[in-house]
Design a protein around this motif. Structure first.
Motif, PDB file in Angstrom:
ATOM      1  N   GLU A   1      -1.721  -4.535  -4.861  1.00 30.52           N
ATOM      2  CA  GLU A   1      -0.876  -3.805  -5.524  1.00 30.52           C
ATOM      3  C   GLU A   1       0.287  -5.088  -6.298  1.00 30.52           C
ATOM      4  N   LEU A   2       0.279  -4.880  -7.130  1.00 30.10           N
ATOM      5  CA  LEU A   2       1.639  -5.633  -8.050  1.00 30.10           C
ATOM      6  C   LEU A   2       2.832  -4.905  -8.431  1.00 30.10           C
ATOM      7  N   LYS A   3       3.591  -6.448  -8.554  1.00 29.35           N
ATOM      8  CA  LYS A   3       5.196  -6.069  -9.271  1.00 29.35           C
ATOM      9  C   LYS A   3       5.453  -6.176 -10.431  1.00 29.35           C
ATOM     10  N   ASP A   4       5.121  -5.912 -11.704  1.00 29.46           N
ATOM     11  CA  ASP A   4       6.086  -6.884 -11.791  1.00 29.46           C
ATOM     12  C   ASP A   4       7.851  -6.540 -12.417  1.00 29.46           C
TER      13      ASP A   4
ATOM     14  N   THR B   1      -2.038  -1.132  -8.736  1.00 30.43           N
ATOM     15  CA  THR B   1      -2.760  -1.184  -9.033  1.00 30.43           C
ATOM     16  C   THR B   1      -3.528  -2.668  -8.965  1.00 30.43           C
ATOM     17  N   ILE B   2      -4.348  -3.128  -8.580  1.00 27.22           N
ATOM     18  CA  ILE B   2      -5.096  -4.220  -8.958  1.00 27.22           C
ATOM     19  C   ILE B   2      -6.534  -4.009  -7.931  1.00 27.22           C
TER      20      ILE B   2
ATOM     21  N   ILE C   1       5.835 -11.596 -11.068  1.00 22.24           N
ATOM     22  CA  ILE C   1       4.114 -11.046 -10.733  1.00 22.24           C
ATOM     23  C   ILE C   1       4.000 -11.349  -9.325  1.00 22.24           C
ATOM     24  N   THR C   2       4.849 -10.193  -8.598  1.00 21.88           N
ATOM     25  CA  THR C   2       4.544 -10.782  -6.683  1.00 21.88           C
ATOM     26  C   THR C   2       3.702  -8.985  -6.298  1.00 21.88           C
TER      27      THR C   2
END
Length: 273
Positions: free
Chosen positions: A217-220, A192-193, A225-226
């Motif tokens: 929300e970010l996915k690494d 979570t950003i 990163i998306t």
């Protein structure tokens, strides 16, 4: 009038009788499962691409319900192929599935799998009475890398709004400084950003009542990163991608409000503890 009454009576009776028959015929046992497998204590939920020989996922399987356990099966699914990894005879059980076991169950090899591929794991329990029930959750085991981005960052945000409202001194804007926090979720690489635009939406659209932070929300996935599952305050889906510098930990991500065309770039520098 009497004929109508009797016709209605017959129809209602027939419906009730057929309804009872349907309820008695439940060969799958889905409506009255006497036991339900429960997945908990997920200590690892991804396969580490940087160490596939030792990569594994691990979780605990328990059961709720009155029936006794006869058999516990672990099932894997990948690319439409489903296979059995193994079985247990009692619960609770700590289940450890290696990357090799997962791909062998679905007739694949480790060499075939790529970054971001997912093997789905499910638990199926058979009770002493013969009822089969699936687990309350599934585990989507991603082939990824260990991710550790949790923390506080100094954010420099640059961007442009397509709305005519923001004044020219803030639109477009460069290096607008705020602080954002990344918080890891329960799955490796999912975060979570605290504010998906680095404060730009509040800066631009305060005139419309926006205030405070707007999380996203970010996915690494191994440094890529998306944005995922993120919607802006005006209901526009948020998309974008970026990367992590492995040497400095600095994250750069480009964002887009899909419906409106607003764009921005965030440069996140970790705050030293």
């Amino acid at each position: 009038m009497k004929n109508i009454f009797w016709l209605l009576f017959i129809l209602v009776a027939a419906f009730a009788f057929n309804g009872c028959d349907e309820e008695d015929e439940d060969p799958a046992g889905l409506r009255s499962a006497g036991i339900v497998p429960v997945i908990s204590d997920i200590s690892s939920s991804f396969f580490d691409l940087q160490d596939l020989d030792n990569a594994y996922v691990e979780f605990t399987v328990e059961a709720s319900g009155e029936d006794e356990v006869s058999k516990v099966e672990i099932e894997a699914t990948y690319n439409g192929e489903t296979g059995s990894i193994g079985s247990y005879e009692s619960l609770p059980a700590t289940v450890t599935v290696t990357a090799s076991e997962a791909v062998q169950a679905v007739n694949a090899t480790l060499d075939e799998l790529a970054l971001g591929d997912v093997v789905t794991l499910e638990v199926i329990v058979t009770s002493e009475s013969g009822v089969r029930a699936r687990s309350n959750v599934i585990i989507n085991a991603t082939f990824a890398c260990e991710s550790d981005l949790t923390g506080e960052y100094v954010c420099l945000a640059s961007g442009a709004s397509t709305d005519p409202g923001p004044s020219s001194d803030i639109n477009p804007i460069s290096d607008y400084e705020t602080t954002v926090v990344l918080t890891e979720q329960s799955v490796n690489g999912a975060y979570t950003i605290s504010d998906f635009s680095g404060g730009l939406f509040t800066l631009w659209y305060g005139m419309y009542g926006l205030a405070g932070d707007y999380p996203g929300e970010l996915k690494d996935v191994c440094g890529d990163i998306t944005y995922v599952n993120t919607v802006g305050p005006f209901s526009s889906p948020i998309s974008g991608s970026g990367s992590v510098d492995p040497e400095t930990g600095v994250i750069t991500i480009n964002g887009l409000a899909d419906d409106w065309g607003d764009v921005w770039t965030l440069v996140l520098t970790p705050v030293s503890n």
